[in-house]
Write a protein that holds these residues in place. Structure first.
Motif, PDB file in Angstrom:
ATOM      1  N   TYR A   1      10.557  16.179  -3.205  1.00 20.99           N
ATOM      2  CA  TYR A   1      10.039  15.851  -4.541  1.00 20.99           C
ATOM      3  C   TYR A   1      10.985  16.357  -5.630  1.00 20.99           C
ATOM      4  CZ  TYR A   1       5.702  13.908  -6.407  1.00 20.99           C
ATOM      5  OH  TYR A   1       4.761  13.075  -6.944  1.00 20.99           O
ATOM      6  N   ASP A  18      11.231   9.519   5.515  1.00 23.01           N
ATOM      7  CA  ASP A  18      10.368   9.304   4.358  1.00 23.01           C
ATOM      8  C   ASP A  18      11.258   9.479   3.131  1.00 23.01           C
ATOM      9  OD1 ASP A  18       8.728   9.532   2.203  1.00 23.01           O
ATOM     10  OD2 ASP A  18       7.300  10.914   3.127  1.00 23.01           O
ATOM     11  N   ASN A  71       0.840  -1.203   0.000  1.00 20.49           N
ATOM     12  CA  ASN A  71       0.000   0.000   0.000  1.00 20.49           C
ATOM     13  C   ASN A  71       0.874   1.252   0.000  1.00 20.49           C
ATOM     14  OD1 ASN A  71      -2.306   1.497  -0.010  1.00 20.49           O
ATOM     15  ND2 ASN A  71      -2.595   1.436   2.209  1.00 20.49           N
ATOM     16  N   GLY A  72       1.979   1.150  -0.752  1.00 22.34           N
ATOM     17  CA  GLY A  72       2.831   2.310  -0.959  1.00 22.34           C
ATOM     18  C   GLY A  72       3.574   2.768   0.282  1.00 22.34           C
ATOM     19  N   SER A  73       4.361   3.823   0.098  1.00 20.56           N
ATOM     20  CA  SER A  73       5.026   4.463   1.238  1.00 20.56           C
ATOM     21  C   SER A  73       3.992   5.006   2.195  1.00 20.56           C
ATOM     22  CB  SER A  73       5.921   5.609   0.768  1.00 20.56           C
ATOM     23  OG  SER A  73       7.082   5.103   0.188  1.00 20.56           O
ATOM     24  N   THR A  74       2.794   5.292   1.689  1.00 19.42           N
ATOM     25  CA  THR A  74       1.717   5.769   2.552  1.00 19.42           C
ATOM     26  C   THR A  74       1.560   4.844   3.756  1.00 19.42           C
ATOM     27  OG1 THR A  74       0.600   6.790   0.690  1.00 19.42           O
ATOM     28  CG2 THR A  74      -0.784   6.232   2.594  1.00 19.42           C
ATOM     29  N   VAL A 127      11.734  14.244   5.595  1.00 18.42           N
ATOM     30  CA  VAL A 127      11.522  13.846   4.202  1.00 18.42           C
ATOM     31  C   VAL A 127      12.868  14.002   3.495  1.00 18.42           C
ATOM     32  CG1 VAL A 127      10.294  14.354   2.066  1.00 18.42           C
ATOM     33  CG2 VAL A 127       9.144  14.679   4.269  1.00 18.42           C
ATOM     34  N   HIS A 162       8.222   1.717  -6.160  1.00 16.43           N
ATOM     35  CA  HIS A 162       7.526   1.903  -7.443  1.00 16.43           C
ATOM     36  C   HIS A 162       7.794   3.262  -8.069  1.00 16.43           C
ATOM     37  CE1 HIS A 162       4.222   4.631  -6.032  1.00 16.43           C
ATOM     38  NE2 HIS A 162       4.490   4.078  -4.866  1.00 16.43           N
ATOM     39  N   LYS A 163       8.250   4.239  -7.292  1.00 17.63           N
ATOM     40  CA  LYS A 163       8.379   5.595  -7.861  1.00 17.63           C
ATOM     41  C   LYS A 163       9.621   5.744  -8.736  1.00 17.63           C
ATOM     42  CE  LYS A 163       6.122   8.316  -4.232  1.00 17.63           C
ATOM     43  NZ  LYS A 163       4.784   8.376  -4.816  1.00 17.63           N
ATOM     44  N   SER A 209       9.352   4.336  -1.717  1.00 21.70           N
ATOM     45  CA  SER A 209       8.397   3.931  -2.759  1.00 21.70           C
ATOM     46  C   SER A 209       9.195   3.262  -3.872  1.00 21.70           C
ATOM     47  CB  SER A 209       7.660   5.143  -3.316  1.00 21.70           C
ATOM     48  OG  SER A 209       6.801   5.700  -2.371  1.00 21.70           O
ATOM     49  N   SER A 265       0.542  11.410   4.119  1.00 19.86           N
ATOM     50  CA  SER A 265       0.540  10.117   4.832  1.00 19.86           C
ATOM     51  C   SER A 265       1.012  10.313   6.273  1.00 19.86           C
ATOM     52  CB  SER A 265       1.443   9.103   4.121  1.00 19.86           C
ATOM     53  OG  SER A 265       2.735   9.632   3.933  1.00 19.86           O
TER      54      SER A 265
HETATM   55  C1  LIG Z   1       7.406  12.503   0.115  1.00 20.41           C
HETATM   56  C2  LIG Z   1       6.378  11.424  -0.087  1.00 20.41           C
HETATM   57  N1  LIG Z   1       6.137  10.552   0.901  1.00 20.41           N
HETATM   58  C3  LIG Z   1       5.232   9.562   0.781  1.00 20.41           C
HETATM   59  C4  LIG Z   1       4.503   9.423  -0.381  1.00 20.41           C
HETATM   60  C5  LIG Z   1       3.497   8.313  -0.487  1.00 20.41           C
HETATM   61  O1  LIG Z   1       3.999   7.345  -1.367  1.00 20.41           O
HETATM   62  P1  LIG Z   1       3.107   6.223  -2.052  1.00 20.41           P
HETATM   63  O2  LIG Z   1       2.506   6.841  -3.255  1.00 20.41           O
HETATM   64  O3  LIG Z   1       4.104   5.146  -2.389  1.00 20.41           O
HETATM   65  O4  LIG Z   1       2.095   5.761  -1.076  1.00 20.41           O
HETATM   66  C6  LIG Z   1       4.707  10.316  -1.441  1.00 20.41           C
HETATM   67  C7  LIG Z   1       3.920  10.206  -2.673  1.00 20.41           C
HETATM   68  O5  LIG Z   1       3.974  11.011  -3.558  1.00 20.41           O
HETATM   69  C8  LIG Z   1       5.681  11.346  -1.294  1.00 20.41           C
HETATM   70  O6  LIG Z   1       5.907  12.224  -2.271  1.00 20.41           O
END
Ligand SMILES: Cc1ncc(COP(=O)(O)O)c(C=O)c1O
Length: 504
Positions: free
Chosen positions: A180, A204, A97-100, A176, A234-235, A232, A126
């Motif tokens: 981005y 993160d 379920n992603g980094s979320t 973080v 996947h990113k 992530s 998140s």
């Molecule tokens: C800095 C950061 N943390 C966490 C996330 C969440 O990642 P995910 O889309 O893998 O759930 C994002 C998604 O864009 C992000 O930019």
């Protein structure tokens, strides 16, 4: 602690989970388990026409041969141990379920209700979800900010030191890294500061899963001393969308607590397509990562220097690093400033996407940000440079007109985020989330408590968090950003006609 299959039993050339999935696909049997499409036999023709039939044969549930994500003892355990070895962790958890899910679990694993956590104001949403679910009390710190570029960077060690001195009872620091835009703060110094106060550093690193695999990329957060890192996969690597990893080093964060937290935020039916893609992405990086990233860096560097030669454009460059909140740049991330063309990033994005066949990751008022990864080809980067050349020509741009435009640039384009600092917080994000709320006309929202996380882009630093008092200044700055073409995210009414407030 998981057994170290990665370094002892199973070399990085193995893909235990992928292989087990493959052998399940090849084993003839009558399926009486989920999912209902039964290995693709019942899949709608329209979906099969798009995706092919093969993929559904591998869309399998937790069969005995495929282990269990929440109590791994077989191929998932082996694949996670291999990932730990490759990414420099002691232990790794695969996430579907992603980094979320990983960021939420990181907060749930370190904070009880009422515990303080130090984190930047420009966290991903998140982290705010993690605050709501855990009941932790945020100690928000403003990130470093570059008013010329209008970009929010990282937390600085000085700001962390000050927060730690004021809140020595906090339970964790979260940062973080990278942003981005590929901007990296001083994660090593921040880890040291957190550890001096016996606190874990949670990172993160959603956009930095590739850092461990090439020496010219910024240092990976785990290598720099982070205790828990969420990526992530996947990113920027080749895993499928939603596939991510959580890694830990040392024992400042308890593994059992992470496992329990992850069960709260992930499906009990994790997708094996996603899990196998993590195994494959790790294998790809461990066996060919340096070589693949060498090429990616070369493609991004070449494109960056060619874009810089187009009149009206400038790019974010590694040489611009050198402040406390920006000590290194991920060179695979391309951020192109387009204001010299006399248009906004949003307008440039629309033209590139709709007319010139190039799609960015993130448009903002002044910039467009492009993710360049091991999946990009030289043809992609050529298309990017050509499209920007065409865009500049469409704008009738010359070096001379660019200089004129730069001089005429309205000062209102740049809004220093310090003007966004909210006055105070009356409720925790959790209390605000569970409170009764109502939408009121914006003028009536002054001095009420925000029920929403309201974040303008630029600069991506929230003006209001749930539980904070809505000041007239906060509303004015949001309105200014809308008026100059920015976007407001997080509020039910993005035109700002109404704001949702807590009833009390
Ligand atoms: C800095 C950061 N943390 C966490 C996330 C969440 O990642 P995910 O889309 O893998 O759930 C994002 C998604 O864009 C992000 O930019």
């Amino acid at each position: 602690m998981q057994p170290d299959f990665g370094r002892v039993l199973n070399p990085q050339t193995e893909t235990p989970l992928l292989k087990a999935l493959q052998s399940c696909v090849q084993k003839p049997h009558a399926p009486f388990y989920t999912p209902g499409h039964k290995r693709g036999q019942g899949i709608p023709a329209s979906l099969a026409a798009l995706l092919g039939a093969q993929v559904f044969q591998a869309d399998l549930p937790e069969l005995p041969e495929l282990d269990n994500l929440f109590a791994p003892q077989g191929v998932i355990q082996e694949a996670q141990a291999l990932a730990a070895g490759a990414f420099g962790a002691d232990r790794t958890w695969f996430l579907t379920n992603g980094s979320t899910a990983g960021v939420i679990a990181a907060i749930l694993a370190t904070c009880n209700p009422g515990d303080k956590i130090i984190l930047p104001r420009n966290v991903h949403q998140s982290a705010v979800s993690g605050l709501i679910l855990s009941g932790a009390v945020p100690i928000f710190i403003q990130p470093d900010y570059d008013p010329t570029l209008d970009l929010a960077h990282s937390l600085t060690p000085a700001a962390i030191a000050e927060a730690l001195a004021q809140h020595p009872d906090a339970k964790a620091v979260l940062m973080v890294y990278p942003t981005y835009y590929g901007v990296c703060g001083d994660v090593a110094a921040i880890a040291q500061l957190a550890h001096q106060h016996n606190m874990p550093l949670l990172v993160d690193e959603a956009h930095g899963a590739h850092f461990a695999f090439h020496p010219e990329l910024p240092i990976a957060a785990l290598t720099a001393g982070a205790d828990l890192v969420v990526q992530s996969t996947h990113k920027v690597l080749s895993a499928m969308t939603q596939a991510a990893m959580l890694h830990t080093r040392g024992d400042r964060v308890k593994g059992d607590r992470i496992s329990k937290a992850l069960q709260l935020v992930q499906s009990t039916s994790p997708s094996y397509l996603l899990l196998a893609s993590l195994d494959a992405a790790r294998h790809q990086m461990a066996t060919q990562g340096k070589q693949l990233l060498e090429y990616t860096l070369q493609l991004a560097d070449e494109a960056r220097s060619r874009l810089d030669q187009i009149p009206g454009l400038s790019t974010l460059k590694p040489e611009q690093a050198g402040t406390a909140g920006f000590i290194a740049l991920d060179r695979t991330r391309l951020t192109v400033t387009v204001t010299g063309l006399g248009i906004s990033g949003f307008a440039a994005d629309a033209i590139l996407n709709e007319q010139l066949g190039v799609t960015a990751e993130l448009p903002s008022l002044q910039h467009l940000t492009f993710i360049v990864s091991v999946g990009n080809t030289s043809a992609d980067l050529e298309a990017l440079v050509q499209a920007f050349g065409a865009l500049a020509a469409m704008q009738g741009e010359t070096a001379e007109t660019q200089r004129r435009r730069e001089k005429q640039r309205p000062s209102s384009l740049i809004l220093h985020p310090l003007s966004f600092i909210p006055p105070s917080s009356l409720l925790t994000p959790r209390d605000a989330f569970f409170a009764a709320t109502e939408a009121v006309p914006v003028a009536q929202a002054v001095n009420r408590i925000s029920a929403e996380l309201i974040c303008p882009y630029p600069p991506g630093i929230p003006v209001l968090m749930p539980g904070e008092v809505i000041s007239a200044e906060a509303i004015a700055s949001l309105q200014t950003i809308l008026a100059i073409g920015g976007t407001i995210s997080g509020c039910a009414d993005s035109s700002l006609g109404t704001l949702r407030i807590v009833l009390c």
